[in-house]
Design a protein around this motif. Structure first.
Motif, mmCIF file in Angstrom:
data_model
loop_
_atom_site.group_PDB
_atom_site.id
_atom_site.type_symbol
_atom_site.label_atom_id
_atom_site.label_comp_id
_atom_site.label_asym_id
_atom_site.label_seq_id
_atom_site.Cartn_x
_atom_site.Cartn_y
_atom_site.Cartn_z
ATOM 1 N N LEU A 93 -4.071 -0.394 -5.744
ATOM 2 C CA LEU A 93 -4.352 0.972 -5.318
ATOM 3 C C LEU A 93 -4.495 0.916 -3.809
ATOM 4 C CD1 LEU A 93 -5.001 3.876 -6.312
ATOM 5 C CD2 LEU A 93 -7.406 3.202 -6.322
ATOM 6 N N ARG A 94 -3.609 1.603 -3.101
ATOM 7 C CA ARG A 94 -3.581 1.485 -1.637
ATOM 8 C C ARG A 94 -3.492 2.843 -0.973
ATOM 9 N NH1 ARG A 94 0.517 -3.155 -2.248
ATOM 10 N NH2 ARG A 94 -0.842 -4.954 -2.199
ATOM 11 N N ARG A 95 -4.124 2.893 0.188
ATOM 12 C CA ARG A 95 -4.025 4.064 1.061
ATOM 13 C C ARG A 95 -3.015 3.722 2.145
ATOM 14 N NH1 ARG A 95 -7.291 8.234 1.720
ATOM 15 N NH2 ARG A 95 -9.006 7.237 0.631
ATOM 16 N N SER A 96 -2.120 4.646 2.430
ATOM 17 C CA SER A 96 -1.124 4.444 3.477
ATOM 18 C C SER A 96 -1.799 4.407 4.838
ATOM 19 C CB SER A 96 -0.089 5.583 3.441
ATOM 20 O OG SER A 96 0.736 5.531 4.575
ATOM 21 N N ARG A 97 -1.407 3.450 5.662
ATOM 22 C CA ARG A 97 -1.953 3.382 7.021
ATOM 23 C C ARG A 97 -1.368 4.486 7.890
ATOM 24 N NH1 ARG A 97 -4.209 -2.010 8.050
ATOM 25 N NH2 ARG A 97 -3.717 -3.282 6.240
ATOM 26 N N VAL A 98 -0.148 4.856 7.606
ATOM 27 C CA VAL A 98 0.534 5.875 8.402
ATOM 28 C C VAL A 98 0.116 7.278 7.971
ATOM 29 C CG1 VAL A 98 2.796 6.779 9.052
ATOM 30 C CG2 VAL A 98 2.483 4.325 8.740
ATOM 31 N N ARG A 99 0.010 7.470 6.665
ATOM 32 C CA ARG A 99 -0.389 8.764 6.111
ATOM 33 C C ARG A 99 -1.667 8.564 5.299
ATOM 34 N NH1 ARG A 99 4.916 10.505 3.106
ATOM 35 N NH2 ARG A 99 3.572 12.175 2.391
ATOM 36 N N PRO A 100 -2.845 8.655 5.929
ATOM 37 C CA PRO A 100 -4.097 8.298 5.256
ATOM 38 C C PRO A 100 -4.445 9.131 4.027
ATOM 39 C CG PRO A 100 -4.510 9.140 7.471
ATOM 40 C CD PRO A 100 -3.037 9.056 7.309
ATOM 41 N N LEU A 101 -3.844 10.296 3.870
ATOM 42 C CA LEU A 101 -4.114 11.090 2.676
ATOM 43 C C LEU A 101 -3.243 10.668 1.493
ATOM 44 C CD1 LEU A 101 -4.621 14.668 4.137
ATOM 45 C CD2 LEU A 101 -6.340 12.987 3.472
ATOM 46 N N ARG A 102 -2.314 9.759 1.729
ATOM 47 C CA ARG A 102 -1.420 9.285 0.667
ATOM 48 C C ARG A 102 -1.997 8.004 0.062
ATOM 49 N NH1 ARG A 102 4.011 10.137 -0.826
ATOM 50 N NH2 ARG A 102 4.912 8.336 -1.849
ATOM 51 N N VAL A 103 -2.329 8.071 -1.220
ATOM 52 C CA VAL A 103 -2.835 6.924 -1.969
ATOM 53 C C VAL A 103 -1.849 6.669 -3.098
ATOM 54 C CG1 VAL A 103 -4.736 6.034 -3.365
ATOM 55 C CG2 VAL A 103 -5.219 7.474 -1.388
ATOM 56 N N THR A 104 -1.446 5.421 -3.270
ATOM 57 C CA THR A 104 -0.482 5.081 -4.322
ATOM 58 C C THR A 104 -1.048 3.991 -5.223
ATOM 59 O OG1 THR A 104 0.625 3.489 -2.888
ATOM 60 C CG2 THR A 104 1.569 5.693 -2.989
ATOM 61 N N LEU A 105 -0.664 4.064 -6.479
ATOM 62 C CA LEU A 105 -0.976 3.036 -7.458
ATOM 63 C C LEU A 105 0.344 2.339 -7.747
ATOM 64 C CD1 LEU A 105 -3.203 1.830 -9.210
ATOM 65 C CD2 LEU A 105 -2.669 3.530 -10.950
ATOM 66 N N THR A 106 0.405 1.053 -7.438
ATOM 67 C CA THR A 106 1.653 0.296 -7.526
ATOM 68 C C THR A 106 1.478 -0.862 -8.495
ATOM 69 O OG1 THR A 106 2.037 0.799 -5.202
ATOM 70 C CG2 THR A 106 3.368 -0.943 -6.160
ATOM 71 N N GLY A 107 2.449 -1.019 -9.396
ATOM 72 C CA GLY A 107 2.394 -2.113 -10.359
ATOM 73 C C GLY A 107 3.755 -2.411 -10.930
ATOM 74 N N PRO A 108 3.797 -3.268 -11.945
ATOM 75 C CA PRO A 108 5.078 -3.678 -12.532
ATOM 76 C C PRO A 108 5.885 -2.527 -13.125
ATOM 77 C CG PRO A 108 3.256 -4.958 -13.450
ATOM 78 C CD PRO A 108 2.666 -3.935 -12.551
ATOM 79 N N ALA A 109 5.215 -1.451 -13.530
ATOM 80 C CA ALA A 109 5.920 -0.332 -14.150
ATOM 81 C C ALA A 109 6.428 0.683 -13.137
ATOM 82 C CB ALA A 109 5.014 0.369 -15.158
ATOM 83 N N GLY A 110 5.948 0.611 -11.894
ATOM 84 C CA GLY A 110 6.418 1.555 -10.893
ATOM 85 C C GLY A 110 5.377 1.860 -9.834
ATOM 86 N N VAL A 111 5.744 2.803 -8.994
ATOM 87 C CA VAL A 111 4.883 3.251 -7.904
ATOM 88 C C VAL A 111 4.581 4.725 -8.137
ATOM 89 C CG1 VAL A 111 4.713 3.621 -5.416
ATOM 90 C CG2 VAL A 111 5.917 1.613 -6.300
ATOM 91 N N LEU A 112 3.302 5.034 -8.181
ATOM 92 C CA LEU A 112 2.896 6.423 -8.409
ATOM 93 C C LEU A 112 1.956 6.876 -7.304
ATOM 94 C CD1 LEU A 112 2.102 6.678 -12.205
ATOM 95 C CD2 LEU A 112 3.801 7.945 -10.954
ATOM 96 N N PRO A 113 2.390 7.859 -6.515
ATOM 97 C CA PRO A 113 1.446 8.461 -5.571
ATOM 98 C C PRO A 113 0.435 9.299 -6.350
ATOM 99 C CG PRO A 113 3.724 9.052 -5.049
ATOM 100 C CD PRO A 113 3.743 8.365 -6.362
ATOM 101 N N LEU A 114 -0.802 9.274 -5.929
ATOM 102 C CA LEU A 114 -1.816 10.125 -6.539
ATOM 103 C C LEU A 114 -1.699 11.518 -5.936
ATOM 104 C CD1 LEU A 114 -2.926 7.208 -7.079
ATOM 105 C CD2 LEU A 114 -5.191 8.211 -6.931
ATOM 106 N N THR A 115 -1.794 12.532 -6.779
ATOM 107 C CA THR A 115 -1.811 13.902 -6.269
ATOM 108 C C THR A 115 -3.119 14.090 -5.504
ATOM 109 O OG1 THR A 115 -2.894 14.775 -8.229
ATOM 110 C CG2 THR A 115 -0.460 14.761 -8.228
ATOM 111 N N GLY A 116 -3.218 15.199 -4.797
ATOM 112 C CA GLY A 116 -4.451 15.481 -4.060
ATOM 113 C C GLY A 116 -5.664 15.491 -4.968
ATOM 114 N N GLY A 117 -5.511 16.060 -6.159
ATOM 115 C CA GLY A 117 -6.626 16.110 -7.108
ATOM 116 C C GLY A 117 -7.037 14.734 -7.599
ATOM 117 N N ALA A 118 -6.070 13.900 -7.926
ATOM 118 C CA ALA A 118 -6.378 12.548 -8.401
ATOM 119 C C ALA A 118 -6.982 11.706 -7.280
ATOM 120 C CB ALA A 118 -5.125 11.886 -8.956
ATOM 121 N N ARG A 119 -6.472 11.887 -6.065
ATOM 122 C CA ARG A 119 -7.035 11.160 -4.920
ATOM 123 C C ARG A 119 -8.492 11.553 -4.719
ATOM 124 N NH1 ARG A 119 -7.664 12.909 0.037
ATOM 125 N NH2 ARG A 119 -6.144 14.564 -0.218
ATOM 126 N N LYS A 120 -8.770 12.843 -4.878
ATOM 127 C CA LYS A 120 -10.143 13.340 -4.726
ATOM 128 C C LYS A 120 -11.057 12.728 -5.788
ATOM 129 C CE LYS A 120 -12.448 17.741 -3.923
ATOM 130 N NZ LYS A 120 -12.241 19.190 -3.916
#
Length: 177
Positions: A93-120
């Motif tokens: 689970l990582r926060r983008s250094r370039v876009r701090p509001l972008r949080v992604t969950l990355t794993g073997p099945a894929g990369v999923l950005p969290l929506t604003g609600g999920a990030r909250k």
């Protein structure tokens, strides 16, 4: 970011990501977090079942149903893949250094950005940790309840859950919307 999560909370996040991917989504939203929580653990005061949440979410058929129409068993295909896609240790689970509001969950099945609600939800859970050093499943549920207008709260209302009573049981005051 994921290092602050208990193993159980990591499993909930990974399960939510897998549910989202199985539904054909390209983002992780709070309704999938609610479904993963409902599947994962019975909490005193949290009486919602996974099947009830799934019925409220509805939506398009997932990969299982679509591939089954072609005679393909998706679970069997996944069993034959050497990497376990549901292993929380393989996910980040990582926060983008370039876009701090972008949080992604990355794993073997894929990369999923969290929506604003999920990030909250994740941020509220991470900031709540007053009871301990790590984010727990209860903290994720607190995060879902903190915003009175998100999708999960609307689902819980439709299912007849006493949100204020649940919030009080979890040890925090909810801001009603």
């Amino acid at each position: 970011m994921f290092h602050a999560f208990t193993p159980e909370a990591r499993r909930v996040m990974v399960r939510a990501a897998l549910l989202a991917l199985d539904c054909g989504r390209n983002t992780l939203d709070e309704d999938m977090l609610l479904l993963a929580l409902a599947e994962s653990w019975p909490v005193e005061g949290f009486t919602v079942t996974a099947s009830a949440v799934r019925a409220e979410i509805g939506g398009a058929p997932g990969d299982h149903e679509l591939l089954a129409t072609l005679g393909i068993d998706l679970d069997e295909v996944r069993r034959r893949i050497p990497v376990r896609r549901d292993d929380p240790a393989a996910w980040r689970l990582r926060r983008s250094r370039v876009r701090p509001l972008r949080v992604t969950l990355t794993g073997p099945a894929g990369v999923l950005p969290l929506t604003g609600g999920a990030r909250k939800v994740v941020e509220v859970a991470a900031n709540w940790r007053g009871a301990g050093p790590r984010v727990t499943e209860k903290d994720l549920l607190r995060g879902l309840l903190a915003d009175g207008s998100n999708v999960s709260v609307r689902i819980l209302r439709r299912l007849g859950v006493d949100l204020d009573g649940l919030a009080a049981h979890l040890g925090f005051l909810r801001v009603s919307a």
